[in-house]
Scaffold this active site. Structure first.
Site, PDB file in Angstrom:
ATOM      1  N   LYS A 110       0.800  -1.217   0.000  1.00  0.00           N
ATOM      2  CA  LYS A 110       0.000   0.000   0.000  1.00  0.00           C
ATOM      3  C   LYS A 110       0.837   1.273   0.000  1.00  0.00           C
ATOM      4  O   LYS A 110       0.303   2.360  -0.209  1.00  0.00           O
ATOM      5  CB  LYS A 110      -0.983  -0.017   1.171  1.00  0.00           C
TER       6      LYS A 110
HETATM    7  N1  PMP Z   1      -3.270  -7.330   2.481  1.00  0.00           N
HETATM    8  C1  PMP Z   1      -3.035  -6.357   3.368  1.00  0.00           C
HETATM    9  C2  PMP Z   1      -2.241  -6.681   4.596  1.00  0.00           C
HETATM   10  C3  PMP Z   1      -3.549  -5.056   3.160  1.00  0.00           C
HETATM   11  O1  PMP Z   1      -3.323  -4.072   4.066  1.00  0.00           O
HETATM   12  C4  PMP Z   1      -4.326  -4.798   2.001  1.00  0.00           C
HETATM   13  C5  PMP Z   1      -4.923  -3.425   1.801  1.00  0.00           C
HETATM   14  N2  PMP Z   1      -6.212  -3.302   2.339  1.00  0.00           N
HETATM   15  C6  PMP Z   1      -4.549  -5.860   1.094  1.00  0.00           C
HETATM   16  C7  PMP Z   1      -3.995  -7.102   1.374  1.00  0.00           C
HETATM   17  C8  PMP Z   1      -5.416  -5.706  -0.129  1.00  0.00           C
HETATM   18  O2  PMP Z   1      -4.990  -4.734  -1.033  1.00  0.00           O
HETATM   19  P1  PMP Z   1      -6.020  -3.917  -1.888  1.00  0.00           P
HETATM   20  O3  PMP Z   1      -6.648  -2.880  -0.982  1.00  0.00           O
HETATM   21  O4  PMP Z   1      -5.225  -3.282  -2.968  1.00  0.00           O
HETATM   22  O5  PMP Z   1      -7.056  -4.849  -2.423  1.00  0.00           O
END
Ligand code: PMP
Length: 360
Positions: free
Chosen positions: A48
């Site tokens: 992120k």
């Molecule tokens: N895994 C973790 C630990 C995250 O913090 C996030 C972000 N919410 C994700 C997966 C999923 O990513 P995205 O928001 O791009 O779908």
């Protein structure tokens, strides 16, 4: 990682390695290449960081941020907040993060260490209620002068950051590693597996791969049991609304940035299988990943054992890439981690050690 002097820590965002998961592949009788995109090696410790940097830089270009005045407010499961707090510490904006109670103490501590205010919200609050992390962020933004929500759920720079960085990095690593007789490779990304929270990661990477590299790539998205993101809908009904421990994936609404038409197959995962996959990534591959990385690996293995995936699993050279979003740094005090860390098979070495220590 770039080898010249960087202006600041944001230069260390992304540029993460793609690493072979050979021992896990062998243990699961896979003939294909199983590859992990290891995002905890990014400067803020997660996938992120990329969108935090992109959203802040885009807002600056649009004149929406004023150093010393703007207050960046964001509802997040933690990692977007850590990326934003890092960017804002460097650039001189204040930050308020709204964080559901279930998210780890480590994330709150990191956010506070970076100078952010943190407000906890009830995990069970529906996304559109005033008490949820989203509802509280909206309330604050209305009242705080110069308050701005960059809004990862709707901001096009979220998927775009992955289309422009994560996806191309994966493609470049696969294309520039030549096929050899001992390590055959199609030199293409044949399967891409990623968990979905906002869905920005899976959407952006899928777009990069399908538009510029391999239109035939199978995109597999992972959704935890209890969440409603998966399609077809009946995948979600059995566990709809059930609580789960894994952080960062799954929601009770479909975020605008998640383009489900980019996803070929959805796989649901349970906490237990996610945590044992984390243990396997640590013990066999030495990778100190977080819980949703376990979900991504567990989901990838389920896909490769399914009718839809078994031909790929059995074909030497096919490349299956699994996105591993963050590291165990975020979860060191969580009971699930302590359990998998301390759990051990009775080993001959333990026996030898106790024999040595017992003799005078
Ligand atoms: N895994 C973790 C630990 C995250 O913090 C996030 C972000 N919410 C994700 C997966 C999923 O990513 P995205 O928001 O791009 O779908």
């Amino acid at each position: 990682m770039p080898s010249q002097i960087l202006d600041n820590a944001l230069g260390g965002v992304g540029h993460t390695p793609l690493i072979r998961l050979d021992k896990i592949a062998k243990a699961n009788d896979l003939k294909c290449n199983l590859l992990g995109k290891v995002e905890f090696m990014s400067a803020g410790g997660s996938v992120k960081d990329r969108i935090a940097k992109a959203m802040v830089e885009a807002a600056e270009r649009d004149g929406k941020l004023i150093a010393g005045k703007s207050v960046v407010i964001e509802p997040t499961s933690g990692n977007t907040g850590i990326g934003l707090a890092m960017a804002c510490a460097i650039k001189g904006y204040s930050v308020i993060i709204t964080l559901p109670n279930k998210m780890s103490l480590e994330k709150e501590a990191l956010l506070r260490a970076l100078g952010a205010e943190v407000i906890r919200t009830p995990t069970e609050a529906a996304w559109d209620s005033p008490e949820s992390h989203i509802g509280v962020a909206n309330r604050l933004q209305r009242e705080i002068p110069y308050g701005i929500i960059l809004d990862q759920y709707r901001n096009l720079n979220n998927p775009l950051a992955h289309e422009l960085t994560t996806g191309p990095e994966i493609i470049e690593a696969v294309v520039s590693t030549p096929s050899t007789s001992s390590r055959p490779s199609t030199e293409k990304v044949d399967v891409m597996v990623a968990g979905a929270g906002t869905g920005g990661t899976v959407t952006g990477i899928a777009r990069a791969i399908k538009k510029t590299h391999n239109a035939e790539c199978t995109v597999v998205a992972i959704d935890p049991k209890g969440s409603i993101l998966a399609q077809p809908e009946n995948l979600n009904t059995a566990n709809n609304g059930e609580a789960y421990i894994v952080e960062g994936i799954g929601y009770d609404f479909v975020p605008d940035v998640l383009d489900r038409s980019e996803v070929d197959t959805w796989i649901k995962t349970a906490d237990e299988e996610s945590f044992s996959a984390v243990q396997a990534l640590m013990r066999s591959e030495g990778l100190l990943v977080g819980g949703s990385s376990g979900s991504a690996l567990a989901g990838a293995l389920k896909f490769l054992k399914s009718d839809a995936g078994k031909d790929i699993a059995n074909t030497p050279g096919k490349n299956v890439v699994v996105l591993l979003p963050d590291g165990i740094r975020n979860y060191m005090s969580k009971p699930w981690f302590l359990k998998i860390a301390m759990e051990s098979e009775p080993s001959p070495l333990a026996h030898t050690i106790s024999k040595i220590l017992q003799t005078k």
